[in-house]
Enzyme design. Structure first.
Site, PDB file in Angstrom:
ATOM      1  N   GLU A 131      27.342  22.357 -49.836  1.00 41.56           N
ATOM      2  CA  GLU A 131      28.384  22.726 -48.873  1.00 41.56           C
ATOM      3  C   GLU A 131      27.916  23.870 -47.962  1.00 41.56           C
ATOM      4  OE1 GLU A 131      31.003  20.823 -48.556  1.00 41.56           O
ATOM      5  OE2 GLU A 131      30.378  19.679 -50.305  1.00 41.56           O
ATOM      6  N   HIS A 134      25.984  22.688 -45.081  1.00 37.53           N
ATOM      7  CA  HIS A 134      26.803  22.300 -43.919  1.00 37.53           C
ATOM      8  C   HIS A 134      27.168  23.525 -43.079  1.00 37.53           C
ATOM      9  CE1 HIS A 134      27.185  18.072 -44.732  1.00 37.53           C
ATOM     10  NE2 HIS A 134      27.579  18.315 -45.969  1.00 37.53           N
TER      11      HIS A 134
END
Length: 202
Positions: A131, A134
Site C-alpha cells: 500500500e 501506491h
C-alpha cells in the site's frame, strides 16, 4: 466511491492515481508511452513524506516495518512519522474490509489497512509495504511474482515478501528524483476474475 477517487489496490478492485490539475492530456499520453529508467543515481535532495498511524491499531508494528523497508530501499524519498512541527500527508487507518489506498499525488493519501485480507491468509507486512508503494506512485502489477511487491494478492497467500524489487525501486527513484514528484496522469487499474490486471485509461 469517495469524492476523491479511491484506489482499490491490494485485492480485487480499482486503483486510481489522479493527476494534478495542471497535467494535460498530452502529458498523460507521453507519460504512458515513456518507460522508467532501470537505474537512478541517488541525489542530495531527499523528499520527506510525513505519515501518521494513530488510527492504525494493531497494524502499527507493520507500518514501522514497512516504512523502514522503503527507507532502506530508496534514496530520494523517506517516510518520517509526523510530529507537532510536521503535518502528515499520509494517513494510515485500520479497517475491517480489504486494503485500499487513495492518492491524488505521490507522497500523499490515505491507506486503509484492511483486516479481511489478513483473515484470508495474506501477509500484513507485505500488505502494508504494498500500500505504501501506491503512496509512492507505483501501480499494481498482478503478475503473480512474489519477488515483486506490487504483484499484491496475485502472488498468493504463501508469499510474505515485503521488499520492492529492483525495478520498483528504480521507478520510485525516478518519481522522486531530486526530491520532486513526477506528475502522474490518471490511471485506472481494475482486477477481476474475468480480466485480471486490465488497464483502463480514463
Amino acid at each position: 466511491m469517495r469524492t476523491k477517487l479511491t484506489a482499490r489496490v491490494f485485492a480485487l478492485g480499482v486503483c486510481v492515481l489522479l493527476p494534478l490539475a495542471t497535467a494535460s492530456v498530452s502529458q498523460a499520453a507521453s507519460f504512458q508511452a515513456a518507460s522508467f529508467p532501470t537505474a537512478v543515481t541517488p541525489h542530495d535532495s531527499v523528499r520527506v513524506v510525513y505519515y501518521e498511524d494513530t488510527d492504525a491499531g494493531d497494524w502499527q508494528s507493520d507500518v514501522a516495518t514497512a516504512t523502514a523497508v522503503w527507507n532502506s530501499s530508496v534514496d530520494d524519498v523517506k517516510f518520517v512519522e509526523a510530529d507537532s512541527e510536521h503535518q502528515a500527508t499520509v494517513h494510515l487507518i485500520a479497517t475491517s474490509g480489504w486494503p485500499e489506498t487513495s492518492s491524488d499525488d505521490p507522497g500523499s493519501g490515505t491507506v486503509e489497512l484492511g483486516e479481511e485480507a489478513v483473515s484470508e491468509g495474506y501477509s500484513a507486512p507485505r500488505i502494508t509495504a504494498h500500500e505504501l508503494g501506491h503512496i509512492l506512485g507505483l501501480p499494481d502489477n498482478y503478475n503473480g511474482d512474489c519477488a515483486a511487491l506490487m504483484s499484491g494478492h496475485s502472488a498468493g497467500t504463501d508469499c510474505t515478501n515485503d521488499h520492492p524489487d529492483a525495478s520498483e525501486i528504480a521507478n520510485v527513484e525516478a518519481i522522486f528524483a531530486d526530491g520532486f514528484r513526477l506528475r502522474m496522469p490518471a490511471h485506472v487499474y481494475r482486477d477481476d476474475a474475468a480480466t485480471p490486471s486490465m488497464l483502463v485509461h480514463g
